[in-house]
Scaffold this motif. Structure first.
Motif, PDB file in Angstrom:
ATOM      1  N   MET A 131       3.801  45.794  67.585  1.00  0.00           N
ATOM      2  CA  MET A 131       5.074  46.392  67.983  1.00  0.00           C
ATOM      3  C   MET A 131       5.436  47.553  67.048  1.00  0.00           C
ATOM      4  O   MET A 131       5.904  48.605  67.487  1.00  0.00           O
ATOM      5  CB  MET A 131       6.191  45.343  67.971  1.00  0.00           C
ATOM      6  N   ARG A 132       5.212  47.352  65.748  1.00  0.00           N
ATOM      7  CA  ARG A 132       5.527  48.403  64.781  1.00  0.00           C
ATOM      8  C   ARG A 132       4.674  49.651  65.037  1.00  0.00           C
ATOM      9  O   ARG A 132       5.187  50.775  65.063  1.00  0.00           O
ATOM     10  CB  ARG A 132       5.285  47.905  63.360  1.00  0.00           C
ATOM     11  N   ARG A 133       3.386  49.450  65.232  1.00  0.00           N
ATOM     12  CA  ARG A 133       2.486  50.581  65.418  1.00  0.00           C
ATOM     13  C   ARG A 133       2.810  51.363  66.689  1.00  0.00           C
ATOM     14  O   ARG A 133       2.807  52.598  66.683  1.00  0.00           O
ATOM     15  CB  ARG A 133       1.035  50.096  65.453  1.00  0.00           C
ATOM     16  N   THR A 134       3.072  50.664  67.776  1.00  0.00           N
ATOM     17  CA  THR A 134       3.379  51.369  69.019  1.00  0.00           C
ATOM     18  C   THR A 134       4.738  52.057  68.935  1.00  0.00           C
ATOM     19  O   THR A 134       4.913  53.165  69.445  1.00  0.00           O
ATOM     20  CB  THR A 134       3.342  50.419  70.224  1.00  0.00           C
ATOM     21  N   ARG A 135       5.700  51.412  68.281  1.00  0.00           N
ATOM     22  CA  ARG A 135       7.014  52.035  68.104  1.00  0.00           C
ATOM     23  C   ARG A 135       6.888  53.333  67.304  1.00  0.00           C
ATOM     24  O   ARG A 135       7.459  54.372  67.671  1.00  0.00           O
ATOM     25  CB  ARG A 135       7.957  51.081  67.370  1.00  0.00           C
ATOM     26  N   GLU A 136       6.130  53.298  66.223  1.00  0.00           N
ATOM     27  CA  GLU A 136       5.968  54.483  65.391  1.00  0.00           C
ATOM     28  C   GLU A 136       5.207  55.587  66.124  1.00  0.00           C
ATOM     29  O   GLU A 136       5.500  56.772  65.947  1.00  0.00           O
ATOM     30  CB  GLU A 136       5.252  54.111  64.092  1.00  0.00           C
ATOM     31  N   ALA A 137       4.239  55.191  66.955  1.00  0.00           N
ATOM     32  CA  ALA A 137       3.474  56.193  67.709  1.00  0.00           C
ATOM     33  C   ALA A 137       4.370  56.921  68.704  1.00  0.00           C
ATOM     34  O   ALA A 137       4.325  58.157  68.818  1.00  0.00           O
ATOM     35  CB  ALA A 137       2.304  55.528  68.423  1.00  0.00           C
ATOM     36  N   VAL A 138       5.185  56.180  69.440  1.00  0.00           N
ATOM     37  CA  VAL A 138       6.076  56.809  70.420  1.00  0.00           C
ATOM     38  C   VAL A 138       7.170  57.605  69.711  1.00  0.00           C
ATOM     39  O   VAL A 138       7.542  58.696  70.159  1.00  0.00           O
ATOM     40  CB  VAL A 138       6.678  55.742  71.353  1.00  0.00           C
TER      41      VAL A 138
END
Length: 201
Positions: A131-138
């Motif tokens: 969740m953290r990685r996808t949030r930061e990517a977007v």
């Protein structure tokens, strides 16, 4: 507790194992996706799965991790050409509709991992990291488009990104639950909400 990292594995066998697990979970669920079944489908030994991934839960996390990486790269590529907020919103719609239509297995596997994370501490750590990685990517995509003058963000990039994920996840689940329903008006309403976060009009 930190997210565990699987041992490196060569490309062909890794792809076969992860693909076999992905398909099995989407078709059978986590409980029925045994290492024996996945190893047979991947054409490798069960011992190899244990050696590289340790547990079924860790392998499931790797399935979702790889899918998320691929989808974030695709989303970044798709949105790179947006020259206005309306372009951006339109591409978000296309991405959601294509995902539900062409790859519902991805949605199923993500929700299976979420359910498992509620009962398993190791999976909870893995899921939170995803969740953290996808949030930061977007958030990075949104911040870049804001800097380019394409978007006028009404909140911080990570907050806007979380709202986009919340809308997309909820809609995807409901669309898969009622596949024969006309979702056009609902998606249009969701995009109106998105516009309120991305534009100054």
């Amino acid at each position: 507790m930190e997210a565990a990292t699987p041992r490196p594995i060569d490309g062909a066998r890794a792809t076969a194992i992860v693909d076999a697990m992905r398909l099995s979970v989407a078709r059978r669920g986590v409980a029925a996706s045994t290492f024996e079944h996945v190893a047979g489908a991947a054409g490798v030994s069960r011992g190899l799965l244990h050696y590289y991934f340790g547990t079924k839960e860790r392998l499931l996390a790797e399935v979702v991790r790889r899918d998320c990486d691929l989808r974030m790269a695709l989303l970044d590529e798709q949105l790179a050409g947006a020259s206005s907020a309306e372009d951006f919103v339109g591409l978000l719609r296309v991405t959601l509709e294509e995902l539900v239509r062409e790859d519902p297995d991805f949605i199923t596997v993500v929700f299976e991992l979420f359910l498992l994370s509620r009962r398993n501490e190791e999976v909870a750590v893995e899921f939170a990291e995803l969740m953290r990685r996808t949030r930061e990517a977007v958030a990075a995509i949104l911040a870049r488009k804001s800097a380019e003058g394409v978007l006028v963000l009404r909140a911080e990039p990570d907050a806007v990104g979380e709202v986009l994920f919340g809308l997309a996840d909820g809609l995807a689940l409901r669309m898969l639950g009622e596949p024969d329903r006309d979702w056009g008006p609902t998606i249009a309403s969701a995009l109106d909400a998105v516009r309120a976060l991305l534009t100054d009009s």
